[in-house]
Design an enzyme around this catalytic site. Structure first.
Site, PDB file in Angstrom:
ATOM      1  N   ASN A 284       0.840  -1.195   0.000  1.00 25.98           N
ATOM      2  CA  ASN A 284       0.000   0.000   0.000  1.00 25.98           C
ATOM      3  C   ASN A 284       0.876   1.245   0.000  1.00 25.98           C
ATOM      4  OD1 ASN A 284      -0.204  -1.331   2.855  1.00 25.98           O
ATOM      5  ND2 ASN A 284      -0.685   0.784   3.326  1.00 25.98           N
ATOM      6  N   ASP A 285       0.701   2.187   0.904  1.00 22.29           N
ATOM      7  CA  ASP A 285       1.287   3.524   0.796  1.00 22.29           C
ATOM      8  C   ASP A 285       2.735   3.539   0.305  1.00 22.29           C
ATOM      9  OD1 ASP A 285      -1.000   3.667   2.296  1.00 22.29           O
ATOM     10  OD2 ASP A 285      -0.123   4.756   3.961  1.00 22.29           O
ATOM     11  N   GLN A 301       4.671   0.357   1.904  1.00 23.60           N
ATOM     12  CA  GLN A 301       4.102  -0.574   2.856  1.00 23.60           C
ATOM     13  C   GLN A 301       3.967  -1.947   2.187  1.00 23.60           C
ATOM     14  OE1 GLN A 301       2.505   0.564   6.402  1.00 23.60           O
ATOM     15  NE2 GLN A 301       4.534   1.222   5.765  1.00 23.60           N
ATOM     16  N   SER A 342       3.851   4.148   7.742  1.00 23.35           N
ATOM     17  CA  SER A 342       4.353   5.043   6.707  1.00 23.35           C
ATOM     18  C   SER A 342       5.238   6.173   7.229  1.00 23.35           C
ATOM     19  CB  SER A 342       3.186   5.640   5.932  1.00 23.35           C
ATOM     20  OG  SER A 342       2.530   4.659   5.180  1.00 23.35           O
ATOM     21  N   ARG A 411       0.927   9.315  13.433  1.00 18.57           N
ATOM     22  CA  ARG A 411       1.723   8.495  12.520  1.00 18.57           C
ATOM     23  C   ARG A 411       2.113   9.261  11.255  1.00 18.57           C
ATOM     24  NH1 ARG A 411      -3.567   6.988  12.333  1.00 18.57           N
ATOM     25  NH2 ARG A 411      -4.616   6.695  10.334  1.00 18.57           N
ATOM     26  N   GLU A 458      -4.111  11.268   7.751  1.00 17.75           N
ATOM     27  CA  GLU A 458      -2.956  10.436   7.395  1.00 17.75           C
ATOM     28  C   GLU A 458      -2.022  11.121   6.389  1.00 17.75           C
ATOM     29  OE1 GLU A 458      -4.539   5.946   7.890  1.00 17.75           O
ATOM     30  OE2 GLU A 458      -5.034   6.833   5.952  1.00 17.75           O
ATOM     31  N   TRP A 532      -8.202  -3.242  -5.799  1.00  9.86           N
ATOM     32  CA  TRP A 532      -7.531  -4.281  -6.589  1.00  9.86           C
ATOM     33  C   TRP A 532      -8.588  -5.160  -7.245  1.00  9.86           C
ATOM     34  CZ3 TRP A 532      -3.361  -4.823  -9.049  1.00  9.86           C
ATOM     35  CH2 TRP A 532      -2.896  -6.071  -9.466  1.00  9.86           C
TER      36      TRP A 532
END
Length: 707
Positions: A284-285, A301, A342, A411, A458, A532
């Site tokens: 991911n990220d 990630q 992340s 985060r 985020e 996906w």
């Protein structure tokens, strides 16, 4: 190869683990063997009665004795809290057998907590039901304090089943372990999608090397995940579990110099051909994007052990052209501080951190130690790692974490050098819609200087751009994970927002990040496409293409971001079709050109009351002149340029369609599975007449052709 399977045989797991069944020696807080939870307090729907182990479903195995605490596996709508009597913390860990949550992010409202003086100081989420495993919380910093153990269930979907809550100076671990003397390159794991999500600890000569999760069950696996052991040769390693029962599939784990079916990587029929994907596993990220000495470093990630989100590593790929990528071993792996969530990376040109050892400038990566997801559990904190060889190898900083817990799930630290202020700047997500800004002189000690509220969450990013190419009129951008951003002035300490939030990128484009230290003052951005279309692949998710970001004055007078594919992507172009002045009707115009991978450039003239339809690989992209909107699938975007002349750039890969409007004033990114058998495009006009001033179609080569 030396491989040893050790089993700890016991009648009562907890008695063997701690060497005694004396509750005082165990530091036992509760084993729920009495019918009533004596001394406990309850709120909400939860009762003060233990639950009989024999009434649990047969697939829930590993609890000890006749009773457990159960907030309602059969009635998850029940909510409330159960709080233990006071106890004095006199050991390093609290261990417990636990299962419960069905969802990945349920730790917000369904967890176990340590409460001191009325404040929650640590908490841990349950493992995935029906799997029972040992959980733990590190309480060494609170030794001597009086505390309560609280079971907190404020979810109508989730639940907690827990047993054998006790203090110890050692982690409670599973009844099986594997030992190896490393003599081959890979350690192979049998992945069975939908199997039990077993947690593992990999230790090298007694020290923790990595934590991770593998889905496993009996029978033949779906595929093999692999751990590169190039740096472990000749070493003794041990693979330990948290399971109080035998781990299904454990005996299949083995050392090898080859990965089964490795020759099929990047040749799968679903594999995107010019979007980055990992060889196997979930991604991911994008993380740690940095350019140095001719190399673009794309970290991200990654769960290299399966296609579920689970404990995050930082995958690492490198490129010299943003198109052709080589995947390296993980640059970061989870440890006892947490999963590696992340963050960003910088080149420490001035050796501010004092970590440089040779001529190469140090790369410093910033990341969140997501303590909720590892065992022992802890709060989210911020950490760093560094490389003194241009990213070939990475070391974690001995002083981690560099920023302690602040609030919520703080985060995603991202760092830049502010040239005018001569200071390092960190942007950090705090919680809800709040972000923070920190300053540092040495990359390890940070001071809070500002807090920002914006409609995003985020993955923050801060970067500076020339407005309309004017180097005398530069503006700062503060970016949030959902693609919302604000423009303003920034002195390195305080970000002054000008106007409202804007958005350029739509669809599945999420958690975007720009490359630090990009050459020629470029701002190059990459995002995760967070859907996906192919559920059965052994790799899951993809990155967007890389985009050049510029700041321009919009037709309505606002400074807004424009996003357009990087020039390097054109190196993949092969055959082409070009035609001008095409008159469209309701009868489809079908160019005499077929391609699987496409790059289309369309300049259209669409009059009022007109609708232009572009059918690409069987799916319609529609521009409505009266609405001034572009739509594809369920997405519809209003454009800024309200004109009869509209320009569209459309990129088509096996698992995505990306549309850039009018040079990038708006961009739509969708992860979709296109019709593999339909390789044509069609154009029609409805209502007022529409024409194509110019149409260019290019077929593209695969960026994996060299693999």
């Amino acid at each position: 190869m030396k491989k040893t399977l050790n089993k700890i045989l016991s009648i009562s797991v907890i008695c063997v683990y701690f060497g005694s069944c004396d509750s005082n020696k165990l530091g036992l807080i509760s084993d729920f063997e009495t019918e009533e939870l004596v001394g406990w307090n309850s709120t909400g729907d939860l009762s003060l009665q233990s639950y009989k182990t024999e009434l649990l479903p047969k697939n829930v195995e590993g609890f000890v004795g006749a009773g457990v605490l159960n907030t309602g596996h059969d009635h998850p709508e029940k909510m409330g809290t159960l709080t233990s009597p006071e106890f004095i913390i006199n050991k390093k860990y609290i261990n417990f057998l636990i299962t419960g949550n069905r969802g990945y992010n349920a730790e917000r409202d369904c967890n176990v907590r340590i409460v001191i003086d009325g404040e929650v100081v640590k908490f841990a989420p349950p493992t995935r039901f029906p799997l029972v495993e040992w959980g733990a919380i590190d309480l060494s910093e609170f030794e001597g304090k009086t505390a309560h153990f609280e079971v907190f269930d404020k979810s109508r979907k989730h639940f907690i089943i827990i047993d054998q809550i006790s203090q110890s100076d050692e982690l409670a671990l599973g009844v099986e372990e594997l030992s190896f003397k490393v003599s081959k390159k890979y350690l192979l794991f049998p992945v069975s999608k939908g199997g039990a999500q077993y947690r593992f600890r990999l230790e090298k000569e007694g020290d923790l090397s990595e934590q991770f999760v593998v889905e496993m069950k009996d029978g033949e696996p779906d595929y093999w995940a692999f751990k590169d052991l190039s740096n472990f040769q000749g070493k003794e390693i041990k693979l330990r579990t948290y399971s109080p029962t035998s781990v299904k599939g454990l005996d299949k784990i083995y050392l090898s110099n080859e990965v089964p079916d490795e020759d099929k990587f990047y040749k799968e029929k679903e594999r995107p051909q010019f979007h980055f994907t990992s060889k196997t596993g979930w991604i991911n990220d994008p993380n740690g994007l940095v350019y140095n000495k001719g190399v673009w470093h794309l970290m991200y990630q990654h769960n290299p052990y399966g296609v579920i989100g689970s404990l995050k590593h930082w995958g690492h790929a490198v490129s010299t052209n943003l198109v052709d990528w080589t995947e390296n071993p993980s640059s970061l792996v989870p440890d006892d501080l947490g999963s590696n969530h992340s963050g960003g990376a910088v080149v420490d040109f001035n050796n501010s951190a004092g970590l440089q050892t040779g001529d190469d400038k140090t790369l410093v990566a910033f990341w969140t130690s997501a303590g909720h997801f590892s065992t022992p559990s802890s709060r989210f904190t911020q950490s760093i790692s560094y490389s003194t060889d241009n990213g070939k190898t990475w070391r974690k900083y001995a002083g981690n974490p560099i920023i302690d817990f602040i609030a919520g799930r703080n985060r995603d630290p991202n760092v830049l050098w502010h040239e005018e202020a001569k200071i390092w700047v960190m942007s950090l997500y705090i919680d809800d819609n709040e972000y923070a800004i920190f300053n540092s002189n040495n990359l390890t000690d940070w001071i809070l200087t500002d807090r920002i509220i914006m409609p995003a969450a985020e993955c923050p990013d801060i970067f500076q751009l020339n407005l309309d190419g004017n180097s005398n009129n530069r503006k700062w951008i503060f970016w949030g994970g959902n693609g919302n951003y604000v423009v303003g002035d920034f002195d390195g300490k305080t970000f002054d927002i000008e106007g409202e939030a804007h958005k350029t990128h739509f669809g599945d484009y999420y958690a975007a990040m720009t490359y630090s230290n990009a050459p020629d003052n470029r701002i190059v951005q990459t995002a995760w496409l967070r859907k996906w279309p192919f559920p059965n692949t052994n790799f899951r998710m993809q990155m967007s293409i890389s985009n050049d970001i510029t700041l321009r004055t919009s037709p309505d007078g606002n400074p807004v971001l424009y996003s357009y594919p990087v020039k390097e992507l054109e190196s993949l172009r092969t055959d082409s079709f070009v035609q001008k002045n095409i008159s469209l009707t309701q009868t489809p115009f079908i160019p005499d050109f077929k391609a699987e991978l496409m790059d289309l450039n369309v300049i259209a003239e669409v009059k009022k009351n007109g609708v232009l339809k572009m059918k690409v690989r069987g799916e319609e992209i529609v521009y409505n002149r009266n609405e001034n909107t572009i739509s594809y699938k369920k997405e519809k975007i209003e454009l800024l340029t309200d004109s009869d002349t509209q320009e569209f750039r459309i990129l088509v890969d096996r698992a995505s369609v990306e549309i850039f409007c009018n040079g990038g004033e708006k961009a739509l990114f969708l992860a979709v599975g296109v019709d593999a058998n339909n390789k044509i495009v069609e154009f029609t006009s409805e209502g007022a007449k529409s024409d194509l001033s110019k149409l260019e179609i290019f077929s593209l080569n695969s960026s994996w052709a060299k693999m």
